[in-house]
Motif scaffolding. Sequence first.
Motif, PDB file in Angstrom:
ATOM      1  N   UNK A 194       0.832  -1.201   0.000  1.00  0.00           N
ATOM      2  CA  UNK A 194       0.000   0.000   0.000  1.00  0.00           C
ATOM      3  C   UNK A 194       0.873   1.259   0.000  1.00  0.00           C
ATOM      4  N   UNK A 195       1.908   1.269   0.842  1.00  0.00           N
ATOM      5  CA  UNK A 195       2.811   2.431   0.910  1.00  0.00           C
ATOM      6  C   UNK A 195       3.577   2.579  -0.394  1.00  0.00           C
ATOM      7  N   UNK A 196       4.081   1.462  -0.944  1.00  0.00           N
ATOM      8  CA  UNK A 196       4.820   1.531  -2.205  1.00  0.00           C
ATOM      9  C   UNK A 196       3.933   2.042  -3.343  1.00  0.00           C
ATOM     10  N   UNK A 197       2.674   1.584  -3.392  1.00  0.00           N
ATOM     11  CA  UNK A 197       1.752   2.038  -4.437  1.00  0.00           C
ATOM     12  C   UNK A 197       1.472   3.528  -4.292  1.00  0.00           C
ATOM     13  N   UNK A 198       1.283   3.993  -3.050  1.00  0.00           N
ATOM     14  CA  UNK A 198       1.035   5.413  -2.805  1.00  0.00           C
ATOM     15  C   UNK A 198       2.230   6.255  -3.249  1.00  0.00           C
ATOM     16  N   UNK A 199       3.427   5.811  -2.875  1.00  0.00           N
ATOM     17  CA  UNK A 199       4.638   6.554  -3.245  1.00  0.00           C
ATOM     18  C   UNK A 199       4.829   6.579  -4.755  1.00  0.00           C
ATOM     19  N   UNK A 200       4.559   5.467  -5.403  1.00  0.00           N
ATOM     20  CA  UNK A 200       4.682   5.405  -6.861  1.00  0.00           C
ATOM     21  C   UNK A 200       3.707   6.359  -7.533  1.00  0.00           C
ATOM     22  N   UNK A 201       2.464   6.408  -7.013  1.00  0.00           N
ATOM     23  CA  UNK A 201       1.478   7.308  -7.611  1.00  0.00           C
ATOM     24  C   UNK A 201       1.858   8.772  -7.403  1.00  0.00           C
ATOM     25  N   UNK A 202       2.589   9.073  -6.330  1.00  0.00           N
ATOM     26  CA  UNK A 202       3.043  10.450  -6.074  1.00  0.00           C
ATOM     27  C   UNK A 202       4.364  10.762  -6.764  1.00  0.00           C
TER      28      UNK A 202
ATOM     29  N   UNK B 160       7.440   9.547  -5.856  1.00  0.00           N
ATOM     30  CA  UNK B 160       8.546   9.655  -4.909  1.00  0.00           C
ATOM     31  C   UNK B 160       8.970   8.265  -4.445  1.00  0.00           C
ATOM     32  N   UNK B 161      10.149   8.188  -3.838  1.00  0.00           N
ATOM     33  CA  UNK B 161      10.610   6.921  -3.284  1.00  0.00           C
ATOM     34  C   UNK B 161      10.075   6.776  -1.862  1.00  0.00           C
ATOM     35  N   UNK B 162      10.116   5.565  -1.345  1.00  0.00           N
ATOM     36  CA  UNK B 162       9.660   5.323   0.021  1.00  0.00           C
ATOM     37  C   UNK B 162      10.552   6.094   1.006  1.00  0.00           C
ATOM     38  N   UNK B 163      11.832   6.180   0.720  1.00  0.00           N
ATOM     39  CA  UNK B 163      12.748   6.933   1.580  1.00  0.00           C
ATOM     40  C   UNK B 163      12.359   8.407   1.620  1.00  0.00           C
ATOM     41  N   UNK B 164      12.078   8.992   0.458  1.00  0.00           N
ATOM     42  CA  UNK B 164      11.652  10.395   0.412  1.00  0.00           C
ATOM     43  C   UNK B 164      10.346  10.579   1.180  1.00  0.00           C
ATOM     44  N   UNK B 165       9.446   9.609   1.072  1.00  0.00           N
ATOM     45  CA  UNK B 165       8.171   9.659   1.782  1.00  0.00           C
ATOM     46  C   UNK B 165       8.385   9.673   3.290  1.00  0.00           C
ATOM     47  N   UNK B 166       9.236   8.792   3.777  1.00  0.00           N
ATOM     48  CA  UNK B 166       9.501   8.717   5.219  1.00  0.00           C
ATOM     49  C   UNK B 166      10.171   9.993   5.718  1.00  0.00           C
ATOM     50  N   UNK B 167      11.168  10.480   4.970  1.00  0.00           N
ATOM     51  CA  UNK B 167      11.871  11.699   5.393  1.00  0.00           C
ATOM     52  C   UNK B 167      10.944  12.916   5.393  1.00  0.00           C
ATOM     53  N   UNK B 168      10.140  13.068   4.352  1.00  0.00           N
ATOM     54  CA  UNK B 168       9.249  14.226   4.297  1.00  0.00           C
ATOM     55  C   UNK B 168       8.147  14.117   5.345  1.00  0.00           C
ATOM     56  N   UNK B 169       7.684  12.907   5.632  1.00  0.00           N
ATOM     57  CA  UNK B 169       6.682  12.716   6.689  1.00  0.00           C
ATOM     58  C   UNK B 169       7.244  13.126   8.035  1.00  0.00           C
ATOM     59  N   UNK B 170       8.483  12.739   8.307  1.00  0.00           N
ATOM     60  CA  UNK B 170       9.115  13.119   9.566  1.00  0.00           C
ATOM     61  C   UNK B 170       9.215  14.636   9.680  1.00  0.00           C
ATOM     62  N   UNK B 171       9.677  15.283   8.606  1.00  0.00           N
ATOM     63  CA  UNK B 171       9.813  16.741   8.639  1.00  0.00           C
ATOM     64  C   UNK B 171       8.457  17.420   8.867  1.00  0.00           C
TER      65      UNK B 171
END
Length: 125
Positions: free
Chosen positions: A82-90, A92-103
């Motif tokens: 689910x997370x990979x599909x969301x990141x792909x649709x946006x 971005x990579x999963x790493x970018x997703x985690x880093x931006x979520x933290x920020x």
Amino acid sequence: MPIAKKKDIPAEFVNQMKENLTKSPETEVPVKNEKPVEVYQSRSENIQPAYKAPVVSQTSSEKKEKYADVMNVRLSKGRRNEIKAFCTSCGITVTQYIESSFEFFAREVAAGNISISKGGITKIN
């Protein structure tokens, strides 16, 4: 994603991959300040002691440095997909997703808009 053909891959990259995939040799270092281990070998009727010094296998410190900045996250298979599909649709990579979520969450907590605890995320009115 298109599959790269052998002629399209730069030789420098191929050499780097070969170096990364080769195993680093393990060196055996004897342990200091320890008594040797006594091993008995039987030869027909005679039992003779044979002494072997204990050894410790030690790998190079490069492995530790290579993975020093890795973080493991355990997710169920469905949640991971689910997370990979969301990141792909946006896009971005999963790493970018985690880093931006933290920020984002760090800014929101600092501003007093949300509260994060073991129970989850709560919006503060």
